[in-house]
Design an enzyme around this catalytic site. Sequence first.
Site, PDB file in Angstrom:
ATOM      1  N   ARG A   1       0.822  -1.216   0.000  1.00  0.00           N
ATOM      2  CA  ARG A   1       0.000   0.000   0.000  1.00  0.00           C
ATOM      3  C   ARG A   1       0.856   1.266   0.000  1.00  0.00           C
ATOM      4  NH1 ARG A   1      -5.472  -1.802   2.085  1.00  0.00           N
ATOM      5  NH2 ARG A   1      -6.123   0.340   2.304  1.00  0.00           N
TER       6      ARG A   1
ATOM      7  N   VAL B   1     -14.881  -1.599  -1.340  1.00  0.00           N
ATOM      8  CA  VAL B   1     -15.798  -2.511  -0.670  1.00  0.00           C
ATOM      9  C   VAL B   1     -17.273  -2.207  -0.958  1.00  0.00           C
ATOM     10  CG1 VAL B   1     -15.829  -1.271   1.555  1.00  0.00           C
ATOM     11  CG2 VAL B   1     -16.195  -3.742   1.493  1.00  0.00           C
TER      12      VAL B   1
ATOM     13  N   SER C   1     -18.798  -0.677  -3.510  1.00  0.00           N
ATOM     14  CA  SER C   1     -19.214  -1.039  -4.875  1.00  0.00           C
ATOM     15  C   SER C   1     -19.165  -2.553  -5.076  1.00  0.00           C
ATOM     16  CB  SER C   1     -18.376  -0.296  -5.914  1.00  0.00           C
ATOM     17  OG  SER C   1     -17.008  -0.361  -5.592  1.00  0.00           O
TER      18      SER C   1
ATOM     19  N   TYR D   1     -13.203  -9.861   3.057  1.00  0.00           N
ATOM     20  CA  TYR D   1     -11.787 -10.194   3.187  1.00  0.00           C
ATOM     21  C   TYR D   1     -11.430 -10.342   4.666  1.00  0.00           C
ATOM     22  CZ  TYR D   1     -11.617  -8.489  -1.684  1.00  0.00           C
ATOM     23  OH  TYR D   1     -11.840  -8.269  -3.025  1.00  0.00           O
TER      24      TYR D   1
ATOM     25  N   TYR E   1       0.740   4.264  -2.493  1.00  0.00           N
ATOM     26  CA  TYR E   1      -0.370   5.215  -2.290  1.00  0.00           C
ATOM     27  C   TYR E   1      -0.141   6.018  -1.008  1.00  0.00           C
ATOM     28  CZ  TYR E   1      -5.284   6.768  -1.906  1.00  0.00           C
ATOM     29  OH  TYR E   1      -6.445   7.501  -1.795  1.00  0.00           O
TER      30      TYR E   1
HETATM   31  P1  NAD Z   1     -11.230   7.635  -8.800  1.00  0.00           P
HETATM   32  O1  NAD Z   1     -10.253   6.571  -9.139  1.00  0.00           O
HETATM   33  O2  NAD Z   1     -12.650   7.457  -9.201  1.00  0.00           O
HETATM   34  O3  NAD Z   1     -10.751   9.039  -9.392  1.00  0.00           O
HETATM   35  C1  NAD Z   1      -9.413   9.382  -9.603  1.00  0.00           C
HETATM   36  C2  NAD Z   1      -9.319  10.131 -10.918  1.00  0.00           C
HETATM   37  O4  NAD Z   1      -7.953  10.537 -11.134  1.00  0.00           O
HETATM   38  C3  NAD Z   1      -9.705   9.250 -12.114  1.00  0.00           C
HETATM   39  O5  NAD Z   1     -10.592   9.945 -12.956  1.00  0.00           O
HETATM   40  C4  NAD Z   1      -8.380   8.970 -12.799  1.00  0.00           C
HETATM   41  O6  NAD Z   1      -8.506   8.714 -14.184  1.00  0.00           O
HETATM   42  C5  NAD Z   1      -7.616  10.259 -12.492  1.00  0.00           C
HETATM   43  N1  NAD Z   1      -6.151  10.106 -12.577  1.00  0.00           N
HETATM   44  C6  NAD Z   1      -5.394   9.113 -12.040  1.00  0.00           C
HETATM   45  N2  NAD Z   1      -4.092   9.320 -12.338  1.00  0.00           N
HETATM   46  C7  NAD Z   1      -4.043  10.477 -13.072  1.00  0.00           C
HETATM   47  C8  NAD Z   1      -2.989  11.196 -13.672  1.00  0.00           C
HETATM   48  N3  NAD Z   1      -1.706  10.793 -13.585  1.00  0.00           N
HETATM   49  N4  NAD Z   1      -3.288  12.333 -14.364  1.00  0.00           N
HETATM   50  C9  NAD Z   1      -4.578  12.747 -14.472  1.00  0.00           C
HETATM   51  N5  NAD Z   1      -5.617  12.099 -13.921  1.00  0.00           N
HETATM   52  C10 NAD Z   1      -5.346  10.970 -13.220  1.00  0.00           C
HETATM   53  O7  NAD Z   1     -11.118   7.857  -7.213  1.00  0.00           O
HETATM   54  P2  NAD Z   1     -11.929   8.834  -6.263  1.00  0.00           P
HETATM   55  O8  NAD Z   1     -12.552   8.012  -5.207  1.00  0.00           O
HETATM   56  O9  NAD Z   1     -12.762   9.766  -7.059  1.00  0.00           O
HETATM   57  O10 NAD Z   1     -10.741   9.625  -5.575  1.00  0.00           O
HETATM   58  C11 NAD Z   1     -10.412  10.966  -5.944  1.00  0.00           C
HETATM   59  C12 NAD Z   1      -9.287  11.479  -5.056  1.00  0.00           C
HETATM   60  O11 NAD Z   1      -9.711  11.459  -3.687  1.00  0.00           O
HETATM   61  C13 NAD Z   1      -8.010  10.643  -5.122  1.00  0.00           C
HETATM   62  O12 NAD Z   1      -6.902  11.514  -5.086  1.00  0.00           O
HETATM   63  C14 NAD Z   1      -8.060   9.803  -3.877  1.00  0.00           C
HETATM   64  O13 NAD Z   1      -6.776   9.470  -3.428  1.00  0.00           O
HETATM   65  C15 NAD Z   1      -8.784  10.729  -2.911  1.00  0.00           C
HETATM   66  N6  NAD Z   1      -9.462   9.966  -1.869  1.00  0.00           N
HETATM   67  C16 NAD Z   1     -10.613   9.302  -2.138  1.00  0.00           C
HETATM   68  C17 NAD Z   1     -11.222   8.562  -1.138  1.00  0.00           C
HETATM   69  C18 NAD Z   1     -12.512   7.822  -1.365  1.00  0.00           C
HETATM   70  O14 NAD Z   1     -12.918   7.076  -0.473  1.00  0.00           O
HETATM   71  N7  NAD Z   1     -13.204   7.972  -2.462  1.00  0.00           N
HETATM   72  C19 NAD Z   1     -10.643   8.486   0.144  1.00  0.00           C
HETATM   73  C20 NAD Z   1      -9.438   9.156   0.361  1.00  0.00           C
HETATM   74  C21 NAD Z   1      -8.870   9.914  -0.641  1.00  0.00           C
HETATM   75  N1  UDP Z   2     -13.019  -5.470   1.472  1.00  0.00           N
HETATM   76  C1  UDP Z   2     -13.781  -6.616   1.569  1.00  0.00           C
HETATM   77  N2  UDP Z   2     -14.337  -7.125   0.440  1.00  0.00           N
HETATM   78  C2  UDP Z   2     -14.192  -6.540  -0.773  1.00  0.00           C
HETATM   79  C3  UDP Z   2     -13.425  -5.359  -0.871  1.00  0.00           C
HETATM   80  C4  UDP Z   2     -12.843  -4.854   0.269  1.00  0.00           C
HETATM   81  O1  UDP Z   2     -13.958  -7.166   2.671  1.00  0.00           O
HETATM   82  O2  UDP Z   2     -14.738  -7.075  -1.767  1.00  0.00           O
HETATM   83  C5  UDP Z   2     -12.436  -4.894   2.707  1.00  0.00           C
HETATM   84  C6  UDP Z   2     -10.964  -4.532   2.613  1.00  0.00           C
HETATM   85  O3  UDP Z   2     -10.150  -5.655   2.927  1.00  0.00           O
HETATM   86  C7  UDP Z   2     -10.873  -3.436   3.660  1.00  0.00           C
HETATM   87  C8  UDP Z   2     -12.233  -2.753   3.605  1.00  0.00           C
HETATM   88  O4  UDP Z   2     -13.102  -3.684   2.965  1.00  0.00           O
HETATM   89  O5  UDP Z   2     -10.701  -3.998   4.934  1.00  0.00           O
HETATM   90  C9  UDP Z   2     -12.221  -1.461   2.811  1.00  0.00           C
HETATM   91  O6  UDP Z   2     -11.618  -1.731   1.566  1.00  0.00           O
HETATM   92  P1  UDP Z   2     -11.545  -0.649   0.386  1.00  0.00           P
HETATM   93  O7  UDP Z   2     -10.718  -1.261  -0.697  1.00  0.00           O
HETATM   94  O8  UDP Z   2     -12.894  -0.167   0.055  1.00  0.00           O
HETATM   95  O9  UDP Z   2     -10.799   0.611   1.029  1.00  0.00           O
HETATM   96  P2  UDP Z   2      -9.521   0.791   1.966  1.00  0.00           P
HETATM   97  O10 UDP Z   2      -8.965  -0.537   2.363  1.00  0.00           O
HETATM   98  O11 UDP Z   2      -8.574   1.565   1.146  1.00  0.00           O
HETATM   99  O12 UDP Z   2     -10.060   1.521   3.136  1.00  0.00           O
END
Ligand code: NAD
Ligand code: UDP
Length: 322
Positions: A144, A189, A191, A206, A147
């Site tokens: 991880r 998770v 979706s 998981y 990221y």
């Molecule tokens: P997502 O994957 O749907 O969206 C990310 C977008 O960034 C995508 O459209 C992808 O094509 C674009 N992208 C990736 N690499 C790129 C690059 N090199 N240049 C241009 N575009 C690029 O994810 P999301 O859930 O919409 O997340 C958006 C942001 O929020 C991310 O930075 C993510 O780390 C942050 N974030 C999201 C969550 C969450 O739970 N959704 C939680 C923590 C942080």
């Molecule tokens: N997870 C799960 N089943 C799935 C996908 C994810 O049990 O089909 C678990 C995963 O191991 C984690 C939690 O759900 O403990 C959240 O996972 P997700 O990938 O959504 O986000 P993150 O781990 O980055 O918080």
Amino acid sequence: MKQGKRILVTGGAGFLGSHLCERLLAQGHRVLCVDNFYTGSPRNVAHLADHPRFTLLRHDVTEPLQAEVDEIYNLACPASPVHYQRDPLQTMRTSVLGALNLLELARRQDAAILQASTSEVYGDPQLHPQPEHYWGHVNPVGVRACYDEGKRCAETLFMDYRRQYGLCVRIARIFNTYGPRMHPEDGRVVSNFIVQALAGSPVTVYGDGTQTRSFCYVDDLVDALVRLMEGPAALCGPVNLGNPGEFTMLELAQRVIAMCKSRSTIVFRPLPGDDPSRRRPDIALARSALGWEPRVDLAAGLARTIEDFRQRQEHSLHAQVK
Ligand code: NAD
Ligand code: UDP
């Protein structure tokens, strides 16, 4: 009439970004949505394509960008473990080079810039719930890390641009956010569980499912991002944004199955490497400094999200029949 701002949203064709673009347009701003479609898609913003104040540009943020802007929301980065681990070097480049390129743009334009950081900067936290002053517990060489460490480095760059150049920076530490328009193959998770439950196939928990997460509905999160960008000038350090309601993955699976009225069973699969065992935001700072707190609880948010997945499934079935 007061002119809207010129706002750049990177990652704007992704899940969160597309909702943010909608919100900013509704507020009267001009939006430049930049994305390389790594996990996002033009489909996510197709309904905005004809909007006179909306522009979509295909661009990779690891390359420098020229644009005239007043504000930048830097959301570009894959967010699902499945996708950010697919090409870890690209994930790291996106976080670090992307942050550098956009900070340089912000400096040239004297623009305010917000970084979409993450609760992952806390790693597998030893302090619970997590306040902003906690430095975290991240494995720097694990799967991880591309990221987590990429996002941590981006936070460092943001704070150094603030200290060195006086740039107006914002750091949103976003906790797990879900909602309509998540990609069915996103791999996260919520979706996964909805797709599986609607199909009547086994729901994959998981590990033993006792690990916890706190889930924020997308509209609440977008509201918080906009408030943070517009918040007090002194608020340049990290701010936790999320819903403190905490659930085990087993609870989530049972809820989704019940809400989908599904016959799915639960199956247990191996826990991925370095999967954090618990996560819950301390949102005292967001409450006091932004006057923000989430309004949509898990039951209401899941109901809207399930409905969206159901409708998209029906549309694609109709399209196949035609
Ligand atoms: P997502 O994957 O749907 O969206 C990310 C977008 O960034 C995508 O459209 C992808 O094509 C674009 N992208 C990736 N690499 C790129 C690059 N090199 N240049 C241009 N575009 C690029 O994810 P999301 O859930 O919409 O997340 C958006 C942001 O929020 C991310 O930075 C993510 O780390 C942050 N974030 C999201 C969550 C969450 O739970 N959704 C939680 C923590 C942080
Ligand atoms: N997870 C799960 N089943 C799935 C996908 C994810 O049990 O089909 C678990 C995963 O191991 C984690 C939690 O759900 O403990 C959240 O996972 P997700 O990938 O959504 O986000 P993150 O781990 O980055 O918080």
